[in-house]
Design a protein around this motif. Structure first.
Motif, short mmCIF file in Angstrom:
data_model
loop_
_atom_site.label_atom_id
_atom_site.label_comp_id
_atom_site.label_asym_id
_atom_site.label_seq_id
_atom_site.Cartn_x
_atom_site.Cartn_y
_atom_site.Cartn_z
N GLU A 202 0.86 -1.18 0.00
CA GLU A 202 0.00 0.00 0.00
C GLU A 202 0.90 1.23 0.00
O GLU A 202 1.34 1.70 1.05
CB GLU A 202 -0.94 -0.01 1.20
CG GLU A 202 -1.99 -1.11 1.12
CD GLU A 202 -3.07 -0.97 2.19
OE1 GLU A 202 -3.32 0.16 2.64
OE2 GLU A 202 -3.65 -2.01 2.55
N GLU A 207 -5.47 3.76 0.27
CA GLU A 207 -5.92 4.44 -0.95
C GLU A 207 -5.40 3.78 -2.23
O GLU A 207 -6.16 3.44 -3.12
CB GLU A 207 -5.48 5.91 -0.93
CG GLU A 207 -6.02 6.71 0.23
CD GLU A 207 -7.48 7.12 0.06
OE1 GLU A 207 -8.07 6.78 -0.98
OE2 GLU A 207 -8.03 7.78 0.96
N VAL A 208 -4.07 3.61 -2.32
CA VAL A 208 -3.45 3.10 -3.55
C VAL A 208 -2.43 2.02 -3.20
O VAL A 208 -1.62 2.20 -2.28
CB VAL A 208 -2.74 4.23 -4.34
CG1 VAL A 208 -2.04 3.65 -5.58
CG2 VAL A 208 -3.73 5.30 -4.77
N MET A 256 -10.12 0.86 -2.86
CA MET A 256 -8.77 1.28 -3.21
C MET A 256 -8.51 1.13 -4.70
O MET A 256 -9.25 0.46 -5.42
CB MET A 256 -7.74 0.46 -2.41
CG MET A 256 -7.75 0.75 -0.93
SD MET A 256 -6.49 -0.20 -0.03
CE MET A 256 -4.97 0.41 -0.79
N GLN A 257 -7.43 1.77 -5.15
CA GLN A 257 -6.97 1.67 -6.53
C GLN A 257 -5.63 0.96 -6.56
O GLN A 257 -4.86 1.01 -5.58
CB GLN A 257 -6.86 3.05 -7.15
CG GLN A 257 -8.20 3.74 -7.36
CD GLN A 257 -9.04 3.06 -8.43
OE1 GLN A 257 -8.64 2.95 -9.58
NE2 GLN A 257 -10.23 2.61 -8.04
N THR A 376 -4.22 14.07 -7.36
CA THR A 376 -4.38 13.92 -5.91
C THR A 376 -5.59 14.67 -5.39
O THR A 376 -5.83 14.70 -4.18
CB THR A 376 -3.13 14.43 -5.17
OG1 THR A 376 -2.92 15.81 -5.50
CG2 THR A 376 -1.90 13.62 -5.55
N SER A 378 -9.90 15.67 -5.61
CA SER A 378 -11.14 14.87 -5.66
C SER A 378 -11.84 14.96 -6.99
O SER A 378 -12.81 14.24 -7.24
CB SER A 378 -12.10 15.34 -4.56
OG SER A 378 -12.39 16.72 -4.71
N ARG A 439 -9.75 11.52 -8.82
CA ARG A 439 -8.70 11.23 -7.83
C ARG A 439 -7.99 9.92 -8.17
O ARG A 439 -8.63 8.91 -8.43
CB ARG A 439 -9.30 11.16 -6.43
CG ARG A 439 -8.28 11.08 -5.30
CD ARG A 439 -8.97 11.29 -3.96
NE ARG A 439 -8.11 11.12 -2.81
CZ ARG A 439 -7.32 12.07 -2.30
NH1 ARG A 439 -7.28 13.26 -2.88
NH2 ARG A 439 -6.59 11.85 -1.23
N TRP A 440 -6.65 9.95 -8.17
CA TRP A 440 -5.72 8.85 -8.42
C TRP A 440 -5.52 8.56 -9.91
O TRP A 440 -4.70 7.72 -10.28
CB TRP A 440 -6.10 7.56 -7.69
CG TRP A 440 -6.41 7.73 -6.26
CD1 TRP A 440 -7.52 7.31 -5.59
CD2 TRP A 440 -5.60 8.39 -5.26
NE1 TRP A 440 -7.47 7.65 -4.26
CE2 TRP A 440 -6.30 8.32 -4.02
CE3 TRP A 440 -4.37 9.03 -5.28
CZ2 TRP A 440 -5.81 8.87 -2.84
CZ3 TRP A 440 -3.87 9.58 -4.11
CH2 TRP A 440 -4.58 9.49 -2.91
#
Length: 555
Positions: A202, A207-208, A256-257, A376, A378, A439-440
């Motif tokens: 992680e 999150e990622v 999560m991504q 990064t 939203s 996001r991401w």
């Protein structure tokens, strides 16, 4: 042994055992780091402790001064079959340490950290392979991990001995690399790593994540495995894909991504057919969770697609022989040109994108590294994807028509293949980060290389320069000159790393930015491929080919 002592001194490293360990997957105990919206991919370093400046290329740059052959350069020999001198690896990582490390969130490191076995008079040994990996890992710890930057390495086909061969684990390779990479692998993943040399990290807790795959168990040059047969559930390739499915489902359930990374890229020419089918199906089934696929190995800079059509059945009379001698560049253009140009025929849920980065080693091209940026915030600017539905297509991907699945699967030759049993629901969402700028979402990358490596010497060090970037030039700068806009803007590529012509916010065209991609979503990659597939766009094709081989020819 003296060579290895010299390597330790040259790299200026510390012992692996004394280095800080990468934080385990315990998001609640990890202090959030400030995100810069950038990460680095490094691949195929191939350090050679026997490299000798002034030696002959025909000796793999190991010995004897040539009479007619080009002599080995001080920092490396571009467009050759010689591996990287230690000073080039040192210079590259020191440069990144000084110029980039402070602005990176994580590092994806996709394998091959030992020299090729190209010198019959100086064959590789397991001790040398492990030692080289040990020393480069120590340098990576010093440059990145010691600063709190997660590093996610993957096993390369030259990181094992014999070359390309890896038996089912646990084995000596998984045992050795569990020690060499102890600082990179989260403790809860060690047991799985011992079994197969794959794991997940992680990189942005909760999150990622980055999943590091052991592509040796998919690679069709590895004759020590069976290649993911449907009835061979204990085959190491199948076990890894079973594990990958569980990981993707878990990350999806947690919202999560994920980036998928590894050494050998997933293509029909690289993977066992059944391993490839399973990889494609998982990639498309979890398209809303997977940000992208990052690999190395091929040396040539390019991208390809994982497609729903890969899961269809081949016509029995299909002739592949006419493609056997086709250059990679020509194959890609043929694949791109077969993409539908009508939005009615496009369903972006049927695609995944594989990015293949060029190597650090100047074999056979030039040293390079790649810096990605990602969203990064939203929400995104200039959303690139709209939901489009349409009929499935036919094209030149050499996988044939869909036909009647039941009739195919009733035949003896097909009934025990994965295509007949992969019927799970696909998770495809046009608003997911892989499809729409949010996001991401990966926004773009800049690639840096050393164009004049042959002129570097003791008094004139090499220089990394921008080769190209994927962005629309306007997106490199704040959307307005308002002070608040500038203050809150996160530059995808810091201005100091751009040539002067791109530092001007009014620039709308640049030779460094021929692709003009709004982001790195699947629709953006399909759009670029469609342009490259147009035979009339000779200028863009010429530029794409130049980047593939860095001005050289196919290696």
């Amino acid at each position: 042994m003296l060579a290895f002592k010299a390597l330790v001194l040259a790299l200026g490293i510390v012992e692996v055992s004394s280095s800080p360990a990468q934080a385990p997957l315990q998001a609640a105990t990890i202090k959030p780091r400030k995100l810069h919206g950038r990460f680095l991919q490094l691949t195929d370093m191939h350090p050679d402790p026997h490299y000798t400046p002034g030696s002959s290329q025909t000796s793999a740059c190991h010995r004897k001064k040539p009479k007619h052959d080009t002599r080995a350069g001080y920092y490396g020999t571009p467009f050759s079959e010689c591996d990287a001198p230690l000073r080039l690896i040192n210079f590259t990582l020191d440069f990144i340490d000084k110029k980039w490390a402070a602005g990176l969130d994580f590092v994806i490191w996709t394998g091959d950290n030992a020299r090729h076995d190209d010198d019959p008079k100086l064959p590789r040994t397991t001790d040398e392979i492990y030692q080289l990996n040990r020393e480069v890992a120590s340098k990576m710890i010093d440059v990145f991990l010691s600063k709190g930057i997660p590093v996610v390495p993957s096993l390369g086909n030259n990181d094992v001995w014999p070359h390309n061969i890896m038996t089912p684990g646990p084995n000596s390779i998984t045992n050795q690399f569990s020690l060499i990479w102890e600082s990179f692998i989260p403790f809860p993943n060690l047991q799985v790593f011992h079994r197969g040399a794959y794991y997940s990290v992680e990189v942005i807790p909760g999150e990622v994540a980055v999943i590091s795959l052991n592509t040796m168990y998919f690679y069709d040059s590895n004759k020590a495995v069976a290649g993911c047969p449907f009835k061979g559930r204990d085959d190491p390739g199948n076990l890894q894909l079973d594990w990958l499915e569980v990981q993707l489902r878990s990350y999806r359930n947690r919202g999560m991504q994920v980036w998928l990374s590894g050494h050998v890229p997933p293509t029909p020419g690289n993977y066992f057919p059944e391993c490839y089918v399973r990889y494609v199906e998982l990639s498309l089934r979890f398209q809303d969770t997977i940000l992208g696929h990052l690999f190395g190995h091929m040396n040539a800079d390019h991208f390809s697609f994982l497609e729903a059509i890969d899961l269809q059945f081949l016509p029995e009379n299909q002739d592949r022989s006419r493609f056997e001698r086709e250059e990679l560049y020509e194959t890609l253009l043929r694949e791109y040109s077969a993409l539908p140009t009508s939005s009615k025929e496009l369903d972006f849920g049927d695609y995944g994108v594989v990015n293949v980065s060029p190597p650090v080693v100047p074999n056979p091209y030039l040293p390079s590294f790649r810096v990605f940026s990602y969203n990064t915030t939203s929400s995104g600017v200039g959303t690139s994807a709209k939901k489009k539905k349409g009929s499935k297509r036919k094209h030149g991907h050499r996988r044939g028509d869909h036909g009647n699945k039941d009739s195919h699967c009733a035949k003896e030759e097909y009934k025990n293949t994965w295509k007949c049993y992969l019927n799970e629901t696909w998770y495809s969402d046009p608003d997911s980060p892989s499809r729409s700028n949010t996001r991401w979402t990966p926004l773009g990358y800049a690639q840096f290389y050393i164009p004049s490596l042959e002129t570097a010497n003791k008094t004139h060090r090499p220089r990394f320069k921008l080769e190209y970037l994927t962005y629309v030039p306007e997106l490199l700068h704040p959307p307005s000159t308002n002070a608040d806009s500038i203050r809150g803007f996160q530059y995808p590529i810091p201005l100091e790393h751009l040539p002067r012509s791109l530092r001007n916010s009014n620039v709308t065209w640049s030779k460094y930015a021929p692709y003009r991609m709004a982001d790195l979503t699947i629709p953006s990659w399909v759009g670029l491929a469609q342009k490259l597939g147009d035979s009339k766009d000779t200028k863009l094709r010429k530029r794409f080919r130049k980047y593939m081989y860095m001005g050289g020819e196919e290696g």
